[in-house]
Design an enzyme around this catalytic site. Structure first.
Site, PDB file in Angstrom:
ATOM      1  N   ASP A  84      23.740  64.638   4.571  1.00  0.00           N
ATOM      2  CA  ASP A  84      24.166  64.875   3.395  1.00  0.00           C
ATOM      3  C   ASP A  84      23.225  66.108   2.901  1.00  0.00           C
ATOM      4  O   ASP A  84      23.447  65.689   1.541  1.00  0.00           O
ATOM      5  CB  ASP A  84      24.336  62.701   2.691  1.00  0.00           C
ATOM      6  N   ASP A 159      15.894  60.608   9.408  1.00  0.00           N
ATOM      7  CA  ASP A 159      16.478  60.440   8.072  1.00  0.00           C
ATOM      8  C   ASP A 159      18.020  59.711   9.167  1.00  0.00           C
ATOM      9  O   ASP A 159      18.901  60.934   8.360  1.00  0.00           O
ATOM     10  CB  ASP A 159      16.979  61.092   6.906  1.00  0.00           C
ATOM     11  N   SER A 160      17.793  58.661  10.070  1.00  0.00           N
ATOM     12  CA  SER A 160      19.513  58.736  11.079  1.00  0.00           C
ATOM     13  C   SER A 160      20.021  57.326   9.809  1.00  0.00           C
ATOM     14  O   SER A 160      19.043  56.481   9.413  1.00  0.00           O
ATOM     15  CB  SER A 160      18.587  58.334  12.234  1.00  0.00           C
ATOM     16  N   THR A 161      20.784  57.163  10.697  1.00  0.00           N
ATOM     17  CA  THR A 161      21.429  56.010  10.417  1.00  0.00           C
ATOM     18  C   THR A 161      20.544  54.625  11.149  1.00  0.00           C
ATOM     19  O   THR A 161      19.629  55.034  12.215  1.00  0.00           O
ATOM     20  CB  THR A 161      23.039  55.160  10.997  1.00  0.00           C
TER      21      THR A 161
END
Ligand code: SAM
Length: 281
Positions: A84, A159-161
């Site tokens: 994002d 910054d992963s799921t």
């Protein structure tokens, strides 16, 4: 109309929705985008809240600035996930950064974020056109990249799921070993590690794996808008860096909303029973 993300034991986090803007299936996950009543647009992947436009800094600031300010001279930064653009936007606020690399597995997340989300459209556009002077975007698996890149970094940010699907191996001992080797003589690694109360086991597993690899491991939690807060973060240290101390001079150059560098020492909050679980063995 509302959107609710259900966590274990029937705990839900929800937003009142004005409208559903899109739903599509990428190669990796279901992507949904909503207009909420009070928090701007909401990005959802496989049913889990990734961010809301109004309040996303409550996650991106604690993920990026403590490690960037604790490292004495962070020039080369790697971000895994973060399609994002919010994490990379925060990294590039640091003038020390010469080059930041973003490795995101799903190009549809980048495209949808660029077209619809107000996180930092310009940055995503420049990355897609390879016109960002200090940043590069690689569409690929962070697990493979970490194994094969051969590059050295000062700071690595995951910054992963959550640790399911393509993100699962980002929380493995082997990945942490590859990350440790990809750090220079001294470096910092940070990962989001899930809900303190509802993903406690994932937090403990990740902490145990990181302690096998890094010279020192710190944990902290932070209230994040849209997540089952407080949210946990784990920091792995390589070499002589004291994560409890940050560069307050460089901090003054940053306009922050949520993370407070002057109160960095208060960052290390963790509910007593979770701290005791983390420190048990
Ligand atoms: N802030 C969100 C959170 O904490 O849950 C994460 C934001 S970002 C949208 C998460 C990104 O991680 C997704 O776009 C997803 O495609 C990406 N991702 C998951 N596994 C990955 C992997 N193995 N390599 C690179 N990116 C990955």
């Amino acid at each position: 109309m509302h959107f609710i993300e259900w966590y274990p034991r029937g705990y839900g986090v929800g937003f009142k929705i004005k409208s559903k803007l899109l739903e599509t299936q990428s190669k990796f996950q279901r992507i949904e985008l909503y207009e909420t009543e009070g928090f701007g647009k909401l990005l959802v992947l496989d049913g889990t809240v990734q961010l809301v436009e109004h309040g996303e800094e409550s996650y991106h600031e604690p993920l990026v600035h403590p490690v960037m300010l604790a490292h004495p001279n962070p020039r080369r930064v790697l971000v895994i996930g973060g399609g994002d653009g919010g994490t990379l936007r925060e990294v590039l606020k640091h003038k020390t950064v010469k080059k930041a690399t973003l490795v995101e597995i799903d190009d549809m997340v980048v495209e949808i974020s660029m077209l619809y989300l107000g996180i930092d459209r310009g940055l995503l556009e420049r990355l897609m056109k390879k016109e960002e002077p200090r940043g590069e975007l690689i569409i690929g698996d962070g697990v493979e990249y970490m194994k094969n890149s051969g590059e050295k970094f000062d700071v690595i940010i995951v910054d992963s799921t959550d640790p399911v699907g393509p993100a699962k191996l980002l929380f493995s001992e082997e990945f942490y070993r590859n990350a440790y080797d990809a750090l220079g003589e001294k470096g910092l690694y940070i990962t989001q590690a899930g809900s303190v109360y509802l993903f406690t086991n994932e937090l403990l597993d990740a902490y145990k794996n990181m302690k096998k690899v890094f010279d020192r491991v710190y944990y902290f939690s932070f209230p994040v808008i849209g997540y089952a807060s407080p949210w946990s973060f784990l920091v792995g240290v390589k070499g002589e860096i004291d994560f409890t101390k940050i560069d307050l001079e460089r901090a003054k150059e940053l306009e922050l909303i949520y993370y407070d560098p002057e109160k960095h020492e208060t960052l290390f909050q963790m509910p007593k029973y979770v701290r005791e679980l983390l420190e048990k063995d």
